[in-house]
Design an enzyme around this catalytic site. Structure first.
Site: not given
Length: 277
Positions: A69, A81, A131
């Site tokens: 990715k 965006e 995270a």
């Protein structure tokens, strides 16, 4: 002269267990779109070459999964965006001018699934566990729903802090050390892959408010490890990431074909497929 059927694919490594061909084939049938969608293994060091070849041979668009990715983010000549904010791309589309646009539909897929389950995000206290890339990809769409607060907690606290700073402009975002997370939340989202190895994050079980929702981005047969724990400790609702998978796929399909397929029936079919029914 026979018309060329549009080609799409998903690139990853490993890719054998991908559900994307199953999902997109059903989407195509549902919307009467003639297309072919395949799963392609890209070499660990050869993602860009594989994708370039795919587009050079007439490919119209592709999904990108682990571990590519971030490479897809670098490869795209333009970014939406939400892809810029995610720092990763899971959808590529070849435009008429030859440019390749990169998008990230993960967060939209998550929000779509939560809303389909009637989970109220506006005004909610949201906790995101983890995270990494999976968390980063969903923060902006979650914040767009206007929760009261969004807290990020992670084993490595500095990573949670980095994300909180990055997304501070979009809503009330804070980072907390795992051992200090004791207050109640309305929506608890596990973005880690801990459930796949039967592990739990080191969190207090006091995080589940009355009528709270637990959401694990992982999925499998039956409840995930995290959702089992959540239900034992007061979560009123628990959902796995299969609906998010279908939701992000629907968003990709929309980007490619200009049509939004219905997700509910496809999710039912996929669940049956997963359970081996």
């Amino acid at each position: 002269m026979t018309q060329q059927i549009d080609r799409y694919a998903v690139f990853g490594n490993p890719i054998e267990h991908s559900k994307s061909p199953f999902i997109h084939t059903l989407f195509a049938r549902q919307t009467n779109q003639p297309l072919i969608y395949t799963a392609e293994t890209a070499p660990k060091e050869g993602f860009v070459e594989a994708v370039k070849a795919f587009f050079a041979e007439g490919g119209k668009g592709c999904n990108v999964t682990l571990p590519f990715k971030e490479e897809a983010y670098q490869f795209a000549s333009r970014l939406t965006e939400r892809a810029q904010l995610a720092g990763a791309v899971n959808t590529l589309k070849k435009l008429d001018d030859g440019d390749i646009i990169g998008d990230n539909t993960d967060g939209a897929g998550l929000v779509q699934d939560l809303l389909q389950h009637q989970v109220v995000l506006a005004g909610a206290r949201i906790l995101v566990i983890g995270a990494g890339g999976a968390a980063r990809g969903v923060l902006k769409p979650l914040l767009d729903q206007k929760p009261t607060s969004l807290t990020i907690t992670n084993r490595t606290f500095s990573k949670a802090e980095e994300l909180a700073v990055l997304f501070a402009a979009y809503g009330s975002v804070t980072a907390k050390e795992m051992n200090t997370v004791t207050e109640e939340y309305d929506v608890i989202i596990n973005s880690t892959s801990a459930s796949l190895s039967g592990e739990l994050p080191a969190l207090s079980s006091s995080i589940f408010a009355a009528n709270s929702t637990s959401y694990d981005m992982m999925y499998g047969k039956g409840d995930t490890t995290f959702n089992q724990w959540a239900k034992q400790h007061g979560a009123a609702h628990a959902y796995d990431g299969l609906g998010m998978l279908v939701g992000q796929a629907a968003e990709s399909f929309m980007l490619w074909r200009g049509l939004r397929p219905g997700s509910k029936q496809i999710l039912r079919e996929l669940r049956k497929n997963l359970e081996g029914l």
